[in-house]
Design a protein around this motif. Structure first.
Motif, PDB file in Angstrom:
ATOM      1  N   PHE A   1       2.534 -57.533  15.320  1.00 56.39           N
ATOM      2  CA  PHE A   1       3.016 -58.533  14.361  1.00 56.39           C
ATOM      3  C   PHE A   1       3.373 -57.891  13.030  1.00 56.39           C
ATOM      4  O   PHE A   1       4.439 -58.160  12.447  1.00 56.39           O
ATOM      5  N   LEU A   2       2.504 -57.016  12.537  1.00 60.41           N
ATOM      6  CA  LEU A   2       2.759 -56.358  11.252  1.00 60.41           C
ATOM      7  C   LEU A   2       3.961 -55.433  11.337  1.00 60.41           C
ATOM      8  O   LEU A   2       4.795 -55.397  10.416  1.00 60.41           O
ATOM      9  N   ASN A   3       4.072 -54.688  12.413  1.00 60.32           N
ATOM     10  CA  ASN A   3       5.224 -53.796  12.562  1.00 60.32           C
ATOM     11  C   ASN A   3       6.525 -54.585  12.612  1.00 60.32           C
ATOM     12  O   ASN A   3       7.521 -54.202  11.994  1.00 60.32           O
ATOM     13  N   ALA A   4       6.524 -55.692  13.338  1.00 62.24           N
ATOM     14  CA  ALA A   4       7.751 -56.485  13.502  1.00 62.24           C
ATOM     15  C   ALA A   4       8.176 -57.138  12.199  1.00 62.24           C
ATOM     16  O   ALA A   4       9.379 -57.328  11.953  1.00 62.24           O
ATOM     17  N   ASN A   5       7.219 -57.469  11.337  1.00 61.52           N
ATOM     18  CA  ASN A   5       7.538 -58.218  10.127  1.00 61.52           C
ATOM     19  C   ASN A   5       7.560 -57.383   8.857  1.00 61.52           C
ATOM     20  O   ASN A   5       8.136 -57.803   7.852  1.00 61.52           O
ATOM     21  N   LEU A   6       6.942 -56.199   8.890  1.00 64.67           N
ATOM     22  CA  LEU A   6       6.892 -55.368   7.689  1.00 64.67           C
ATOM     23  C   LEU A   6       7.544 -53.997   7.857  1.00 64.67           C
ATOM     24  O   LEU A   6       7.929 -53.382   6.869  1.00 64.67           O
ATOM     25  N   ARG A   7       7.646 -53.500   9.070  1.00 62.34           N
ATOM     26  CA  ARG A   7       8.178 -52.152   9.272  1.00 62.34           C
ATOM     27  C   ARG A   7       9.122 -52.088  10.474  1.00 62.34           C
ATOM     28  O   ARG A   7       9.135 -51.108  11.212  1.00 62.34           O
ATOM     29  N   GLN A   8       9.936 -53.102  10.645  1.00 61.03           N
ATOM     30  CA  GLN A   8      10.790 -53.149  11.815  1.00 61.03           C
ATOM     31  C   GLN A   8      11.881 -52.078  11.810  1.00 61.03           C
ATOM     32  O   GLN A   8      12.419 -51.728  12.862  1.00 61.03           O
ATOM     33  N   ASN A   9      12.204 -51.539  10.649  1.00 64.59           N
ATOM     34  CA  ASN A   9      13.259 -50.518  10.567  1.00 64.59           C
ATOM     35  C   ASN A   9      12.716 -49.101  10.475  1.00 64.59           C
ATOM     36  O   ASN A   9      13.477 -48.158  10.247  1.00 64.59           O
TER      37      ASN A   9
END
Length: 363
Positions: free
Chosen positions: A18-26
């Motif tokens: 969840f955190l990766n998808a919303n805060l570090r997706q790029n």
């Protein structure tokens, strides 16, 4: 909707996703690698989530820090990774998670909580206020290194214990273990620069970059000031780009050196602070005054306001936001014309108190 609550251990993988998808997706790395001492399964009890149909839709995390200063030791809770899924925003979920983090900080006897944000109005509604000091100096021009007896190295393969020894010399610093340094050195986009003498003794270090943030910012440094100045010149020349050095207010010697060849780009705030244990915090500060010989300093909460002064010369602050700025800056006691000269003199002996969170500890 369920929560806010701490995640269960079986939810850890879903939380990281969840955190990766919303805060570090790029980015090409997981966000947990940027904040290895905060976003870790060992700190899961200090995380707050909200779920819907067993899906995580909002999150915030608390990382507690013991911050040593010359006059007092403060327990500070740093709050970060505040995020709500785009489809569930404007429902107050972030506020609920932050309130949960504040509750966790209070239970763990933190004096203050701190966060870094540009959404000032949002956090002011929860009692946070911009406070403390932060000085940013720009090194724009390439300059030659002055001490040709120094050896400079770019690379993170450095003994964490050697870094810790230099770091612990700071008058204001968060308590860290050697393992903390070992984890920080693995953070993506963290570039460590070191200065050594001819006997291969580490004299100074500087860290630039931290994951997705702080590129071209030296956010942490330690060592002899003259060596650090040469190290900054070396970094500036190596990168061939403008370099910003972040400096706390109390590092006056460093600031004097930087002012000779750098541009003061910004004089700002340490972050947004909120007092979460008023009685304990004020007791620590009054104890610090007594240690300096000022045993009649008054700092008290009375019903809905705060009283400060010396002896019977007392003054009132209506808002906690004013109190935190009086204690840690940028409010200058000497600029308060309504306060008597004698009381201003005594209070300015310690106020504002130095407070700083070095870059690797920020979340």
């Amino acid at each position: 909707m369920e929560g806010p609550r701490s995640p269960e251990s079986h939810e850890w993988t879903r939380l990281v996703d969840f955190l990766n998808a919303n805060l570090r997706q790029n980015e090409q790395w997981p966000i947990t690698s940027e904040y290895p001492t905060a976003l870790t399964a060992n700190n899961i009890h200090n995380m707050s989530i909200i779920t819907e149909d067993e899906k995580i839709i909002a999150h915030a995390v608390l990382k507690t820090l013991i911050v040593k200063t010359p006059h007092a030791v403060f327990k500070v809770g740093a709050i970060g990774s505040v995020i709500t899924h785009p489809e569930h925003r404007q429902k107050g979920y972030s506020r609920k998670n932050i309130e949960k983090c504040i509750e966790l900080a209070q239970k763990q006897e933190c004096d203050l909580v701190i966060l870094w944000t540009d959404q000032f109005d949002f956090y002011r509604k929860m009692g946070f206020e911009l406070a403390g000091f932060d000085y940013n100096y720009l090194l724009e021009k390439s300059e030659p290194v002055k001490n040709n007896q120094l050896r400079f190295v770019s690379g993170n393969n450095v003994d964490p214990e050697a870094l810790q020894r230099l770091y612990s010399q700071h008058t204001v610093h968060a308590v860290r273990s050697t393992e903390d340094f070992r984890q920080f050195l693995k953070i993506p986009n963290t570039h460590l620069f070191t200065a050594w003498n001819q006997n291969n003794q580490l004299l100074a270090y500087a860290a630039e970059g931290k994951g997705a943030d702080l590129t071209n910012y030296v956010h942490e440094w330690a060592g002899q000031v003259d060596v650090l100045m040469d190290l900054f010149r070396y970094i500036r020349n190596q990168k061939n780009e403008t370099l910003t050095v972040m400096v706390p207010s109390h590092s006056q010697n460093m600031r004097r050196h930087l002012e000779q060849g750098a541009t003061l780009a910004h004089q700002g705030f340490l972050g947004m602070l909120k007092i979460v244990n008023t009685d304990a915090l004020l007791a620590k500060i009054k104890k610090a005054f007594r240690a300096e010989g000022f045993d009649k300093i008054v700092l008290e909460k009375q019903e809905s306001h705060f009283v400060f002064g010396f002896g019977t010369d007392l003054y009132t602050l209506e808002h906690e936001s004013d109190l935190v700025q009086l204690l840690f800056g940028p409010m200058n006691i000497n600029s308060l014309s309504f306060v008597s000269d004698d009381t201003r003199y005594k209070l300015s002996a310690l106020l504002p108190m130095p407070l700083w969170v070095w870059g690797w500890d920020s979340i």
